[in-house]
Design a protein around this motif. Structure first.
Motif, mmCIF file in Angstrom:
data_model
loop_
_atom_site.group_PDB
_atom_site.id
_atom_site.type_symbol
_atom_site.label_atom_id
_atom_site.label_comp_id
_atom_site.label_asym_id
_atom_site.label_seq_id
_atom_site.Cartn_x
_atom_site.Cartn_y
_atom_site.Cartn_z
ATOM 1 N N UNK A 261 0.802 -1.225 0.000
ATOM 2 C CA UNK A 261 0.000 0.000 0.000
ATOM 3 C C UNK A 261 0.831 1.270 0.000
ATOM 4 N N UNK A 262 0.383 2.266 0.782
ATOM 5 C CA UNK A 262 0.989 3.590 0.732
ATOM 6 C C UNK A 262 2.452 3.614 1.186
ATOM 7 N N UNK A 263 2.829 2.951 2.309
ATOM 8 C CA UNK A 263 4.252 2.984 2.681
ATOM 9 C C UNK A 263 5.148 2.379 1.592
ATOM 10 N N UNK A 264 4.649 1.377 0.887
ATOM 11 C CA UNK A 264 5.430 0.818 -0.209
ATOM 12 C C UNK A 264 5.627 1.870 -1.314
ATOM 13 N N UNK A 265 4.587 2.668 -1.543
ATOM 14 C CA UNK A 265 4.687 3.714 -2.564
ATOM 15 C C UNK A 265 5.694 4.780 -2.155
ATOM 16 N N UNK A 266 5.746 5.121 -0.862
ATOM 17 C CA UNK A 266 6.687 6.172 -0.458
ATOM 18 C C UNK A 266 8.133 5.673 -0.567
ATOM 19 N N UNK A 267 8.368 4.408 -0.193
ATOM 20 C CA UNK A 267 9.724 3.862 -0.358
ATOM 21 C C UNK A 267 10.068 3.786 -1.838
ATOM 22 N N UNK B 18 15.846 7.585 4.142
ATOM 23 C CA UNK B 18 15.044 6.367 4.008
ATOM 24 C C UNK B 18 14.128 6.178 5.208
ATOM 25 N N UNK B 19 14.646 6.540 6.400
ATOM 26 C CA UNK B 19 13.819 6.404 7.602
ATOM 27 C C UNK B 19 12.647 7.382 7.562
ATOM 28 N N UNK B 20 12.911 8.618 7.082
ATOM 29 C CA UNK B 20 11.833 9.616 7.038
ATOM 30 C C UNK B 20 10.801 9.247 5.977
ATOM 31 N N UNK B 25 6.390 6.554 7.438
ATOM 32 C CA UNK B 25 5.049 6.227 6.924
ATOM 33 C C UNK B 25 4.608 4.810 7.299
ATOM 34 N N UNK B 26 5.549 3.876 7.322
ATOM 35 C CA UNK B 26 5.202 2.505 7.704
ATOM 36 C C UNK B 26 4.705 2.478 9.146
ATOM 37 N N UNK B 27 5.410 3.232 10.032
ATOM 38 C CA UNK B 27 4.989 3.264 11.432
ATOM 39 C C UNK B 27 3.638 3.949 11.575
ATOM 40 N N UNK B 28 3.443 5.014 10.785
ATOM 41 C CA UNK B 28 2.201 5.772 10.911
ATOM 42 C C UNK B 28 1.016 5.015 10.306
#
Lengths: 543, 205
Positions: A261-267, B18-20, B25-28
């Motif tokens: 989902x979204x975190x994958x898109x940001x990475x 990379x953390x930011x 976002x993964x944590x949030x």
């Protein structure tokens, strides 16, 4: 979350400020008064490096120097060039082959945009497979390998010694080619991870991390035997780039395997923009920071600024990725971080612009003669333009118009082609004759290469940018049917194909010339291969 | 500066970024539970999604309608602004960056007809004149009209795209892809968006 981000940002700002103050106080960013001159031999200032490796070089009757150097210095430079021959040729030769394949793939994909029923019987040739094949071949085959070739040639030159551990880079070249070939084959077969810029399946990614690590080893081995006191700014860029690539590839691919989902898109976009900003860009800037002063025989304008610019690029470029997701389902604070850093990119970009353009100031006549300089300076000017453009359309207002349109595609090509590829073309014209000890036999082919890609890319970029803007305006008019935004682009998509075809012709000429050079076909020249000898231009100017 | 300082500085900056941009976002968002109105993909829809990835549909179609304050995506029928919860079952994410064709996050809402989708995949210009979408004839099998098996599902192709005596048989793969397209519905209520801003009061004459 927002509070945590705010506190972290504040603390990081303080840390960065302290770091800058420390660096300035310690003179870490000055390199002494001679930092910019470490790439010149003591008597070499004011003398452009003669590009012909096989010319009879007559010593100056008064000083006894050859091109401002003693015979020993000249000999050391020749040895430096020869020491990197095998890995440089392996990477440069492969890069040129991938360029030819990658641009053919791009042209077919471009034509399919306005001829959608052409070549539609096979999955392999469907647009959705050709496009990622094109992107990955030109990104990891052409740009990466050309950048590594120029890096490997620069390392011994910059450190005034011979390349150590070139065997690791040679092995890296083999693995790198296997990885590109494996990756593009699997994309053709429909095996893709489905993430833009991260399409390659993970075993291929693992090969890239390994190959990238191997390629960085010669830098560190050679650094240990360096014969220079100060590390020239190009070394900073090369070191960082060669460290960044394996990290980016490992973290980007590793993280995206587990996220969704979204975190994958940001990475995804952290990775994708960093491939441009922290891989192609530093490799290309390292080459232009060396070649421009070398060819005109003049140190760069403000050396201290170049070192500040390096850290600014590292800090800001690494955070800009989320401007690809403006308006998407992404936390606002994150988008804002990327927009702010995108605007801060003006700092390193202006630092490079001041240095490279002011260094050239008053020396533009060299553009008439030196093929390397013409390509590299065109690339450097484009770097300024594409960076300004990128910063501006990361602003929400402009992004609303340009996002999701061909305008962004044109912008991406301005960076990858107008900037990085042009600089890599230029550096190949400089280092290839030196490592093979044979001058380019047919200067007219260089002229043809330049004009085909220059005009072709001009048509490509201008056409697609206009088409993209019209597409964006049409999409924002709620009352216009969606199809209007398609129809309006058709003539510009055709223009893109025309421009792309011209670029392909240029690439074939270039590849043929490289082949002739590597095989030592053609006439051995004693005069340097230039667009036009300076003497002729001088005579023309007098008359 | 020494090579070690440059190396460590460069490496730590990129890791921090990379953390930011990745870890935060993964944590949030990583722990957001799927919205009640969103169903997981069925097996057929998942196979169709794999075909969507394989044929690279995301290079021309986004799946992320923007908010109506920013752009008229909702007016075009593409749906309300997307939220992280909408992608609870999406791996790989298919947000996309290009709109050569329209946004598809709610294509299942605005175009529920399987026949329309099948014909559109076989020959886009048969249903959307002027479309520049590729045709996908390899998702179908052409057979002699007289040699059909019972149970073969054929597609009614209008002229000029039909061929005399030839039946176009729909493959399982095409049906799966259409099943996925029809499943693209993000019209369930969401509490992840801020409440709508009331329209400004009309000035009294």
């Amino acid at each position: 979350m927002a509070a945590a981000v705010l506190v972290t940002t504040f603390l990081m700002g303080i840390v960065a400020l302290v770091a800058v103050l420390w660096a300035v106080a310690k003179g870490q960013l000055s390199g002494g008064s001679n930092g910019a001159r470490v790439i010149f031999a003591p008597g070499e200032l004011g003398i452009g490096e003669n590009p012909n490796p096989t010319a009879d070089l007559e010593p100056d009757p008064e000083t006894g120097l050859v091109q401002g150097q003693t015979i020993d210095e000249l000999q050391a430079r020749i040895e430096a060039d020869i020491s990197s021959r095998q890995p440089v040729l392996a990477f440069a030769g492969s890069a040129v082959l991938w360029l030819v394949l990658g641009s053919v793939l791009g042209l077919i994909a471009s034509i399919k945009m306005h001829e959608p029923d052409w070549l539609n019987e096979s999955r392999l040739l469907t647009f959705g497979r050709l496009r990622p094949m094109h992107l990955n071949v030109v990104a990891y085959g052409w740009l990466s390998m050309a950048g590594i070739a120029s890096a490997l040639w620069l390392i011994p030159r910059l450190l005034r010694t011979t390349l150590k551990g070139g065997g690791f880079a040679l092995l890296g070249a083999v693995l790198w080619n296997v990885a590109v070939l494996g990756g593009v084959t699997s994309l053709g077969a429909g095996v893709s991870e489905g993430l833009e810029w991260l399409e390659f399946p993970w075993p291929v990614d693992a090969l890239f991390v390994l190959a990238g690590g191997l390629v960085s080893l010669p830098l560190f081995f050679t650094l240990r035997t360096r014969r220079v006191e100060h590390l020239y700014v190009s070394v900073w860029y090369l070191t960082a780039a060669l460290v960044w690539f394996p990290i980016l590839f490992l973290v980007g691919n590793g993280f995206s395997l587990f996220a969704h989902g979204v975190p994958q898109a940001t990475v995804n976009w952290w990775f994708a923009h960093n491939v441009l900003g922290l891989w192609f860009t530093p490799l290309a800037l390292a080459a232009s920071y060396y070649l421009i002063p070398k060819i005109i025989g003049r140190p760069i304008h403000s050396y201290q600024l170049s070192l500040m610019g390096f850290w600014a690029l590292a800090l800001f470029y690494s955070h800009v990725g989320i401007h690809h997701l403006i308006g998407g389902p992404v936390p606002t604070w994150l988008v804002t971080v990327s927009i702010v850093t995108s605007m801060m990119m003006f700092v390193p970009v202006v630092a490079v612009a001041i240095n490279q353009h002011f260094t050239m100031w008053g020396h533009f006549r060299y553009l008439l003669t030196s093929p390397t300089l013409r390509f590299v300076v065109l690339g450097a000017v484009t770097y300024t333009l594409v960076s300004f453009q990128g910063s501006l359309h990361s602003l929400r207002t402009l992004n609303t118009l340009t996002h999701f349109t061909h305008y962004t595609v044109a912008h991406a090509h301005l960076g990858a082609y107008g900037f990085a590829s042009m600089i890599f073309f230029g550096s190949m014209y400089f280092y290839l004759p030196r490592v093979v000890r044979f001058e380019w036999p047919y200067p007219r082919l260089i002229t043809a290469h330049f004009w085909f890609v220059f005009i072709g890319f001009g048509v490509y970029f201008i056409g697609l940018s206009i088409g993209g803007l019209l597409q964006g305006f049409a999409m924002l008019r709620a009352e216009s049917p969606f199809m209007d935004s398609v129809t309006v682009t058709i003539p510009f998509l055709v223009a893109r194909s025309v421009g792309g075809a011209l670029m392909n012709v240029g690439h074939l000429i270039f590849a043929g010339h490289v082949l002739i050079l590597m095989l030592h076909f053609g006439r051995a020249r004693t005069a340097p291969a230039q667009f036009k000898p300076l003497a002729i231009i001088a005579a023309e100017l007098k008359s | 500066m020494k090579p070690l300082e440059i190396t460590l500085g460069a490496a730590s900056i990129v890791m921090f970024a990379g953390a930011v941009l990745g870890l935060a976002p993964e944590l949030q968002l990583g722990s957001i539970s799927p919205p009640a109105g969103l169903k997981p993909y069925t097996l057929s829809e998942r196979r169709g999604r794999a075909t969507y990835v394989d044929l690279g549909c995301m290079y021309c179609h986004s799946q992320q309608p923007r908010d109506k304050v920013q752009a008229p995506d909702e007016e075009r029928g593409w749906g309300r602004a997307a939220t992280p919860g909408d992608y609870s079952y999406d791996r790989p994410h298919l947000l996309g960056t290009m709109r050569t064709g329209p946004d598809l996050l709610n294509i299942g809402v605005r175009q529920p007809s399987e026949d329309w989708h099948l014909l559109h995949l076989y020959q886009p210009r048969a249903v959307v004149p002027g479309s520049i979408m590729p045709s996908y004839p390899f998702l179908f099998v052409k057979k002699d009209r007289n040699l059909l098996y019972p149970g073969d599902r054929t597609l009614k192709v209008p002229p000029p795209y039909d061929e005399p005596g030839v039946a176009v048989v729909v493959t399982e793969e095409a049906r799966d892809l259409v099943a996925y397209l029809k499943s693209l519905k993000r019209n369930h209520p969401t509490d992840e968006l801020p409440p709508p801003v009331p329209p400004p009061e009309e000035a009294k004459p």
